[in-house]
Motif scaffolding. Structure first.
Motif, PDB file in Angstrom:
ATOM      1  N   TYR A   1      26.319  84.452  49.821  1.00 29.75           N
ATOM      2  CA  TYR A   1      25.450  84.707  48.669  1.00 29.75           C
ATOM      3  C   TYR A   1      26.268  84.462  47.413  1.00 29.75           C
ATOM      4  O   TYR A   1      27.324  85.079  47.219  1.00 29.75           O
ATOM      5  N   GLU A   2      25.788  83.521  46.600  1.00 26.04           N
ATOM      6  CA  GLU A   2      26.505  83.205  45.369  1.00 26.04           C
ATOM      7  C   GLU A   2      25.536  83.199  44.196  1.00 26.04           C
ATOM      8  O   GLU A   2      24.779  82.244  44.034  1.00 26.04           O
ATOM      9  N   PRO A   3      25.535  84.249  43.388  1.00 29.68           N
ATOM     10  CA  PRO A   3      24.675  84.211  42.207  1.00 29.68           C
ATOM     11  C   PRO A   3      25.173  83.107  41.277  1.00 29.68           C
ATOM     12  O   PRO A   3      26.355  83.081  40.926  1.00 29.68           O
TER      13      PRO A   3
ATOM     14  N   ALA B   1      27.246  83.706  38.255  1.00 23.07           N
ATOM     15  CA  ALA B   1      28.616  84.220  38.419  1.00 23.07           C
ATOM     16  C   ALA B   1      29.569  83.138  38.898  1.00 23.07           C
ATOM     17  O   ALA B   1      30.728  83.406  39.193  1.00 23.07           O
ATOM     18  N   ILE B   2      29.096  81.896  38.989  1.00 26.17           N
ATOM     19  CA  ILE B   2      29.961  80.833  39.508  1.00 26.17           C
ATOM     20  C   ILE B   2      30.686  80.145  38.361  1.00 26.17           C
ATOM     21  O   ILE B   2      30.058  79.546  37.491  1.00 26.17           O
ATOM     22  N   GLY B   3      32.002  80.257  38.389  1.00 27.02           N
ATOM     23  CA  GLY B   3      32.822  79.590  37.392  1.00 27.02           C
ATOM     24  C   GLY B   3      32.600  80.128  35.977  1.00 27.02           C
ATOM     25  O   GLY B   3      33.032  79.515  35.004  1.00 27.02           O
ATOM     26  N   THR B   4      31.948  81.265  35.856  1.00 25.34           N
ATOM     27  CA  THR B   4      31.649  81.813  34.529  1.00 25.34           C
ATOM     28  C   THR B   4      32.562  82.987  34.198  1.00 25.34           C
ATOM     29  O   THR B   4      32.568  83.459  33.077  1.00 25.34           O
TER      30      THR B   4
ATOM     31  N   GLY C   1      24.621  73.724  51.013  1.00 28.84           N
ATOM     32  CA  GLY C   1      23.694  74.418  50.124  1.00 28.84           C
ATOM     33  C   GLY C   1      24.347  75.091  48.937  1.00 28.84           C
ATOM     34  O   GLY C   1      23.728  75.949  48.296  1.00 28.84           O
ATOM     35  N   HIS C   2      25.597  74.723  48.632  1.00 27.18           N
ATOM     36  CA  HIS C   2      26.224  75.307  47.444  1.00 27.18           C
ATOM     37  C   HIS C   2      25.352  74.981  46.226  1.00 27.18           C
ATOM     38  O   HIS C   2      24.785  73.897  46.131  1.00 27.18           O
ATOM     39  N   SER C   3      25.285  75.908  45.290  1.00 26.69           N
ATOM     40  CA  SER C   3      24.380  75.725  44.136  1.00 26.69           C
ATOM     41  C   SER C   3      24.729  74.472  43.343  1.00 26.69           C
ATOM     42  O   SER C   3      23.852  73.848  42.747  1.00 26.69           O
ATOM     43  N   GLU C   4      26.007  74.090  43.332  1.00 26.64           N
ATOM     44  CA  GLU C   4      26.369  72.858  42.599  1.00 26.64           C
ATOM     45  C   GLU C   4      25.765  71.635  43.279  1.00 26.64           C
ATOM     46  O   GLU C   4      25.353  70.684  42.611  1.00 26.64           O
ATOM     47  N   ARG C   5      25.677  71.648  44.588  1.00 25.21           N
ATOM     48  CA  ARG C   5      25.028  70.536  45.313  1.00 25.21           C
ATOM     49  C   ARG C   5      23.522  70.575  45.063  1.00 25.21           C
ATOM     50  O   ARG C   5      22.904  69.545  44.861  1.00 25.21           O
TER      51      ARG C   5
ATOM     52  N   TYR D   1      30.415  87.016  49.854  1.00 22.08           N
ATOM     53  CA  TYR D   1      30.047  87.009  48.438  1.00 22.08           C
ATOM     54  C   TYR D   1      30.837  85.895  47.734  1.00 22.08           C
ATOM     55  O   TYR D   1      32.042  85.720  47.979  1.00 22.08           O
ATOM     56  N   GLY D   2      30.176  85.153  46.872  1.00 25.42           N
ATOM     57  CA  GLY D   2      30.870  84.119  46.096  1.00 25.42           C
ATOM     58  C   GLY D   2      30.490  84.232  44.640  1.00 25.42           C
ATOM     59  O   GLY D   2      29.343  84.582  44.309  1.00 25.42           O
ATOM     60  N   GLY D   3      31.421  83.923  43.791  1.00 26.63           N
ATOM     61  CA  GLY D   3      31.121  83.946  42.357  1.00 26.63           C
ATOM     62  C   GLY D   3      32.165  84.753  41.616  1.00 26.63           C
ATOM     63  O   GLY D   3      32.041  85.973  41.497  1.00 26.63           O
ATOM     64  N   SER D   4      33.203  84.039  41.161  1.00 21.73           N
ATOM     65  CA  SER D   4      34.273  84.663  40.378  1.00 21.73           C
ATOM     66  C   SER D   4      34.919  85.854  41.089  1.00 21.73           C
ATOM     67  O   SER D   4      35.255  86.857  40.471  1.00 21.73           O
ATOM     68  N   CYS D   5      35.091  85.715  42.391  1.00 23.63           N
ATOM     69  CA  CYS D   5      35.832  86.721  43.160  1.00 23.63           C
ATOM     70  C   CYS D   5      37.323  86.464  42.953  1.00 23.63           C
ATOM     71  O   CYS D   5      37.778  85.322  43.014  1.00 23.63           O
TER      72      CYS D   5
ATOM     73  N   GLY E   1      38.027  79.498  51.093  1.00 24.23           N
ATOM     74  CA  GLY E   1      38.270  78.881  49.786  1.00 24.23           C
ATOM     75  C   GLY E   1      37.356  77.677  49.625  1.00 24.23           C
ATOM     76  O   GLY E   1      37.085  76.963  50.589  1.00 24.23           O
ATOM     77  N   ASN E   2      36.868  77.478  48.422  1.00 22.44           N
ATOM     78  CA  ASN E   2      36.102  76.271  48.110  1.00 22.44           C
ATOM     79  C   ASN E   2      36.841  75.585  46.966  1.00 22.44           C
ATOM     80  O   ASN E   2      36.727  76.006  45.818  1.00 22.44           O
ATOM     81  N   TRP E   3      37.611  74.548  47.330  1.00 21.67           N
ATOM     82  CA  TRP E   3      38.450  73.897  46.310  1.00 21.67           C
ATOM     83  C   TRP E   3      37.615  73.022  45.370  1.00 21.67           C
ATOM     84  O   TRP E   3      38.115  72.579  44.355  1.00 21.67           O
ATOM     85  N   LYS E   4      36.388  72.742  45.750  1.00 23.61           N
ATOM     86  CA  LYS E   4      35.525  71.862  44.950  1.00 23.61           C
ATOM     87  C   LYS E   4      36.237  70.518  44.719  1.00 23.61           C
ATOM     88  O   LYS E   4      36.970  70.066  45.594  1.00 23.61           O
ATOM     89  N   CYS E   5      36.013  69.903  43.551  1.00 25.28           N
ATOM     90  CA  CYS E   5      36.597  68.581  43.294  1.00 25.28           C
ATOM     91  C   CYS E   5      37.926  68.754  42.555  1.00 25.28           C
ATOM     92  O   CYS E   5      38.068  68.345  41.404  1.00 25.28           O
TER      93      CYS E   5
ATOM     94  N   GLY F   1      34.472  86.666  51.306  1.00 19.13           N
ATOM     95  CA  GLY F   1      34.175  85.917  50.092  1.00 19.13           C
ATOM     96  C   GLY F   1      34.256  84.417  50.289  1.00 19.13           C
ATOM     97  O   GLY F   1      34.975  83.911  51.163  1.00 19.13           O
ATOM     98  N   LEU F   2      33.478  83.715  49.459  1.00 18.54           N
ATOM     99  CA  LEU F   2      33.626  82.268  49.315  1.00 18.54           C
ATOM    100  C   LEU F   2      34.210  82.098  47.915  1.00 18.54           C
ATOM    101  O   LEU F   2      33.565  82.436  46.925  1.00 18.54           O
ATOM    102  N   ILE F   3      35.432  81.581  47.878  1.00 20.41           N
ATOM    103  CA  ILE F   3      36.241  81.707  46.667  1.00 20.41           C
ATOM    104  C   ILE F   3      36.410  80.354  45.972  1.00 20.41           C
ATOM    105  O   ILE F   3      36.892  79.399  46.602  1.00 20.41           O
ATOM    106  N   GLY F   4      36.064  80.297  44.702  1.00 17.62           N
ATOM    107  CA  GLY F   4      36.208  79.054  43.945  1.00 17.62           C
ATOM    108  C   GLY F   4      37.596  78.972  43.309  1.00 17.62           C
ATOM    109  O   GLY F   4      38.607  78.774  43.983  1.00 17.62           O
ATOM    110  N   GLY F   5      37.651  79.151  41.985  1.00 17.85           N
ATOM    111  CA  GLY F   5      38.890  78.950  41.221  1.00 17.85           C
ATOM    112  C   GLY F   5      40.112  79.662  41.799  1.00 17.85           C
ATOM    113  O   GLY F   5      41.214  79.088  41.842  1.00 17.85           O
TER     114      GLY F   5
HETATM  115  C1  3PY Z   1      32.929  80.195  42.795  1.00 20.22           C
HETATM  116  O1  3PY Z   1      33.392  81.305  43.031  1.00 20.22           O
HETATM  117  O2  3PY Z   1      33.008  79.697  41.666  1.00 20.22           O
HETATM  118  C2  3PY Z   1      32.276  79.416  43.840  1.00 20.22           C
HETATM  119  O3  3PY Z   1      31.420  78.617  43.550  1.00 20.22           O
HETATM  120  C3  3PY Z   1      32.716  79.560  45.233  1.00 20.22           C
HETATM  121  O4  3PY Z   1      32.073  78.659  46.044  1.00 20.22           O
END
Ligand code: 3PY
Length: 252
Positions: free
Chosen positions: A168-170, A173-176, A96-100, A212-216, A8-12, A233-237
């Motif tokens: 791998y996080e396109p 597909a992140i938060g979209t 190396g997260h794309s947001e960073r 895989y990361g990105g709206s999983c 999980g990636n809780w972000k901020c 997966g690397l999971i955001g929301g």
């Molecule tokens: C997302 O799924 O939104 C992510 O950025 C996971 O890191």
């Protein structure tokens, strides 16, 4: 056999109390319902690391930072070093997260320093790569990702490289809410594995977990994880709700 991993990636998100509650809920659900062979990691804000590491069963759930400083110590106000992260009980760090890369200007040069310090301090980096929309539209994602890896983790000695987890996080597909299709995910994961094989050999490539990361979400995890080169997966929301996170873990 390479590891299956859901991180999980809780972000901020979440204050400390909310974060501890969420970690408790994940801990309970994972203990009851998650398959033993899935490695579960929680990537939490720096402020939460110690408490979350005290809250969860760390033999079952790994705790991760979402970043670390590019310097070991010293006059770098506001920075949190890899050694500090390690001292909280965390075992992983997302780098190396794309947001960073995008919002904080993290270049390959900076990431190389962070990687070296993370590894020196015994942390497992979860190293992210992935292309923006315009690159995908130009069908140049393979070259883009190859450059990201060539400039950073492909410089590591093989024994250090073997300690990494890749994600791998396109970016598109992140938060979209958009997700790479299962075929798109498999295709680029297979490509990443092939360039790891070219650089470090087949055995190393076969042992490297690529997430895989990105709206999983629970609804698409099964299909994504069924691909032979998608190892989790690397999971955001969806990591912010214990039931959803468990639903994704059960995607294996
Ligand atoms: C997302 O799924 O939104 C992510 O950025 C996971 O890191």
């Amino acid at each position: 056999m390479r590891k299956k991993i859901v991180a999980g990636n809780w972000k901020c998100n979440t204050n400390l109390q909310e974060g501890v509650e969420l970690a408790k809920a994940v801990d309970t659900l994972v203990a009851k319902e998650a398959a033993d062979d899935v490695v579960v990691v929680l990537g939490v804000p720096f402020t939460h690391l110690t408490k979350v590491a005290e809250t969860v069963n760390t033999n079952r759930i790994g705790v991760s930072a979402q970043n670390c400083a590019a310097e070991a110590k010293g006059a770098f106000t506001g920075e949190v070093s890899a050694e500090m992260v390690k001292s909280t009980g965390a075992k992983y760090v997302i780098l190396g997260h794309s947001e960073r890369r995008e919002y904080y200007g993290e270049t390959s040069e900076i990431l190389n320093k962070k990687l070296a310090l993370a590894l020196e301090n015994g942390l497992t980096p979860i190293y992210c790569c992935g292309e923006p929309l315009e690159v995908r539209e130009a069908e140049a994602q393979n070259e883009f990702v190859k450059k990201q890896l060539t400039e950073t983790i492909f410089n590591l000695p093989v024994d250090e490289f073997k300690k990494l987890i890749l994600a791998y996080e396109p970016i598109w597909a992140i938060g979209t809410g958009k997700t790479a299709s299962s075929e798109q995910a498999q295709e680029i994961h297979a490509f990443i594995r092939s360039i790891i094989a070219e650089k470090f050999g087949n055995d190393v490539a076969e042992e490297t977990s690529i997430l895989y990361g990105g709206s999983c979400k629970p609804g698409n995890a099964k299909e994504l994880f069924a691909n032979k080169d998608v190892d989790g997966g690397l999971i955001g929301g969806a990591a912010l709700k214990a039931e959803d996170f468990l639903g994704i873990i059960k995607g294996f």
